[in-house]
Each structure stands twice: as C-alpha cells, then as structure tokens.
Write an enzyme that holds these catalytic residues in place. Structure first.
Site, PDB file in Angstrom:
ATOM      1  N   ARG A   1      31.552  36.126  27.659  1.00 34.70           N
ATOM      2  CA  ARG A   1      31.338  34.906  28.421  1.00 34.70           C
ATOM      3  C   ARG A   1      31.210  33.746  27.437  1.00 34.70           C
ATOM      4  O   ARG A   1      30.760  33.923  26.304  1.00 34.70           O
ATOM      5  CB  ARG A   1      30.040  34.978  29.248  1.00 34.70           C
ATOM      6  CG  ARG A   1      30.137  35.917  30.433  1.00 34.70           C
ATOM      7  CD  ARG A   1      31.013  35.306  31.541  1.00 34.70           C
ATOM      8  NE  ARG A   1      30.984  36.111  32.729  1.00 34.70           N
ATOM      9  CZ  ARG A   1      31.808  37.110  32.979  1.00 34.70           C
ATOM     10  NH1 ARG A   1      32.707  37.448  32.083  1.00 34.70           N
ATOM     11  NH2 ARG A   1      31.731  37.773  34.106  1.00 34.70           N
TER      12      ARG A   1
ATOM     13  N   ARG B   1      38.277  45.127  35.967  1.00 33.47           N
ATOM     14  CA  ARG B   1      37.674  45.897  34.889  1.00 33.47           C
ATOM     15  C   ARG B   1      36.213  46.210  35.197  1.00 33.47           C
ATOM     16  O   ARG B   1      35.525  45.443  35.849  1.00 33.47           O
ATOM     17  CB  ARG B   1      37.798  45.084  33.595  1.00 33.47           C
ATOM     18  CG  ARG B   1      37.326  45.803  32.336  1.00 33.47           C
ATOM     19  CD  ARG B   1      37.775  45.042  31.097  1.00 33.47           C
ATOM     20  NE  ARG B   1      37.155  45.566  29.894  1.00 33.47           N
ATOM     21  CZ  ARG B   1      36.070  45.052  29.335  1.00 33.47           C
ATOM     22  NH1 ARG B   1      35.488  44.000  29.877  1.00 33.47           N
ATOM     23  NH2 ARG B   1      35.569  45.576  28.244  1.00 33.47           N
TER      24      ARG B   1
ATOM     25  N   LYS C   1      39.372  31.319  35.260  1.00 35.57           N
ATOM     26  CA  LYS C   1      40.153  32.549  35.342  1.00 35.57           C
ATOM     27  C   LYS C   1      41.314  32.391  36.310  1.00 35.57           C
ATOM     28  O   LYS C   1      41.148  32.012  37.460  1.00 35.57           O
ATOM     29  CB  LYS C   1      39.262  33.711  35.771  1.00 35.57           C
ATOM     30  CG  LYS C   1      39.980  35.058  35.772  1.00 35.57           C
ATOM     31  CD  LYS C   1      39.022  36.215  35.989  1.00 35.57           C
ATOM     32  CE  LYS C   1      39.754  37.549  35.995  1.00 35.57           C
ATOM     33  NZ  LYS C   1      38.825  38.698  36.115  1.00 35.57           N
TER      34      LYS C   1
END
Length: 323
Positions: free
Chosen positions: A319, A120, A185
C-alpha cells in the site's frame, strides 16, 4: 428452454438499456409474468441493477454491450492462437476453467457477468454487470514450475502494452499483480497453478479490468478508476478484449523463450511505486522503505535502513505509505 438460458437471454434483451415490459418477456419465453418477476430477482442477485416502473416494465440501470466472439476476433493484433469462449454468466472464469480439462494452449474463457470473481489472497473481485472485462487464459509451461518466475509481472506488462496500443497511455503496475492509472486501481491479475513439481505447469491466468463503472456504488478498500474515465469516452469492450488477449499471446510466447529478465526493465518503467515511500505487510510484520523496482526473478526490491532487501509474493501486500 432451461432457466439459466432464459436468464442469459433476458439480460441480453435488457442490455441496450430500454424498457421491456413483463408481458413482452413472458410472451417471448412462453412463461408467466410471475416467472419473469422471479427471473428479474435472480438477475438482481447476479449484480444486475434492474428497476421496474409500473406500466413500462423493466430497465437495466446501466446499458452495456455484450461480448461478441466475432468482434473480439476482428480486433486481434496477431494470428489467432486458440479458441475463445464466451459465457453470459459464470461464478468465476478461473474456477470454471479449473473445473474442466483439455484446454488448448492460449484458450480464453470470457464472461459478461461474474457472480463470485476472485482476486489475490481470496479477495472478491467486484465488477457490476457489463462494467468490466473479465476472462481467464490457459497456458502450459513445459519447462515446469521453475520457468514461471515473474509470470504475473509479465502479464501486467502485456496488459500495459495492449492498453498503450488502445490509446490508454496513463497506466502502470503495482507489484505484484495490479494494473494502475495514477494511484487508482484499474485492474488485476490472478495466476493459479496446476500440476506437480517436476512436471509441466498448467496455469490459469485470470484478468479483470474496469471498463466503465458509471459511478456505481462499489464497496472496495482502495481508490478505483475505469477506462471510460481515462479516455473520457465509452470504450469498446470487444475491441479491448481482442487487443488484450492477442497481446497476451504474443507476450507469453516471448516470456517462454526469454524468461522474466527480458522484461525487468520494461516492468520497472511501468512501476507506479518506483522511488516512493511504501510499506509492505507480511502477517504482523511490516517493512517500510523506498520502492526500488524488482530483481531478475521478479522479487520486489525495497531500500530500507538496513540496505536493499528483496521480497517475493505470497502473503506480501503493498500500500502507499504516508509518513
């Protein structure tokens, strides 16, 4: 034989992680040892970690199992909806799919190696050779762009459903398009749209998932994790591909029929930032608050001092926020 084909065959010969001499490779392809040395340098530019030992030959630092169409299809959890195509190396599965036409509904393009994968906001998607699962799926929505609300979130739900089927239960989502395990992630989704407003919307849905990074030196801006670390065993990339692709087919058909509102509660059950203090950055503006899930359109809800505010995608980033 074209050089690209030879390069792809060499990487498959090296995939098991055994030494193969330059002489053997030169004989196999009827080229000079110098040509093989040049090919090895090219493979290194693709991200292949190959080392050379005098008297023994070339060896891939991390063995991997190449993607296999028959094995992937054998792992499908539903009827085959469309063909799958596999390439050893592409710059980007999304870019390759965008450059061609006449894709069937649900057709999938997979690559063992992506040399210029994208995430992204134009970020690079880092995936060392054989370490991940990278593919793109074509899907056309006849009801147009207005029917796409929440699409990237629904793809995240589909991936979580598939991972649960595969025994990976410690997974979640980070708004709007990341797959997480714990606070690291695990993967991501990139949806790109084609077509004009008012007409059907052709979507290319890119997926990247970390399968086995094997302590690779990755230069990324956040903690990452892989399936191998979660399961404490070597995952079967072909099985994971088959289950994830077929679960996406099932889920996208459900999304077409019901819209995002049918997935809202399930998405929130996977939300790793639910109830946590977070910060959103929109250019130079930053908003701090508590994650409060998403609304029926897929917009992020953030409880701030001014009340509950909603935020859509675009340039919004997320975040974990430490007070």
């Amino acid at each position: 034989m074209k050089k690209q084909e030879r390069l792809e065959r060499i990487i498959k010969i090296l995939a098991p992680g055994d030494f193969v001499s330059g002489e053997e490779l030169a004989s196999e392809f009827e080229v000079s040892r110098a040509s093989i040395a040049t090919d090895i340098r090219k493979l290194a530019s693709w991200g292949a970690d190959i080392f050379s030992v005098k008297g023994r030959g070339y060896k891939l630092a991390h063995a991997f199992t190449p993607l296999d169409k028959d094995k992937i299809e054998a792992a499908f959890t539903s009827a085959t909806l469309a063909p799958i195509r596999i390439h050893t190396c592409l710059e980007s599965t999304n870019a390759s799919m965008k450059s061609a036409h006449d894709w069937q509904q649900g057709e999938v393009l997979l690559a063992d190696i992506q040399t210029h994968g994208r995430g992204r906001r134009g970020r690079d998607w880092v995936a060392p050779v054989g370490s991940g699962l990278t593919f793109s799926m074509f899907w056309r929505f006849d009801q147009g762009h207005q029917s796409l609300t929440g699409l990237s979130l629904v793809v995240g739900v589909a991936i979580c459903r598939a991972l649960h089927r595969l025994g990976v239960v410690d997974v979640g989502v980070k708004w709007p398009n990341d797959i997480y395990s714990g606070m690291s992630k695990l993967g991501g989704v990139l949806v790109e749209l084609e077509g004009q407003l008012g007409s059907s919307a052709a979507c290319i849905i890119g997926v990247g998932l970390n399968i086995n990074l094997e302590n690779q030196n990755l230069y990324v801006d956040q903690p990452v994790i892989d399936i191998a670390s979660i399961l404490n065993e070597e995952p079967d990339r072909n099985k994971f591909a088959g289950v994830i692709v077929s679960t996406m087919w099932e889920t996208l058909q459900e999304f077409e029929a019901k819209g995002f509102s049918a997935f809202q509660q399930e998405w929130q059950s996977y939300d790793v930032f639910q109830g946590k203090r977070i910060a959103l950055s929109m250019g130079e503006r930053q908003v701090v608050g508590t994650g409060n899930g998403v609304d029926k359109s897929g917009a992020l809800l953030l409880a701030t001092d001014s009340g509950v505010e909603s935020f859509h995608g675009g340039e919004v980033s997320l975040r974990g926020f430490a007070e």
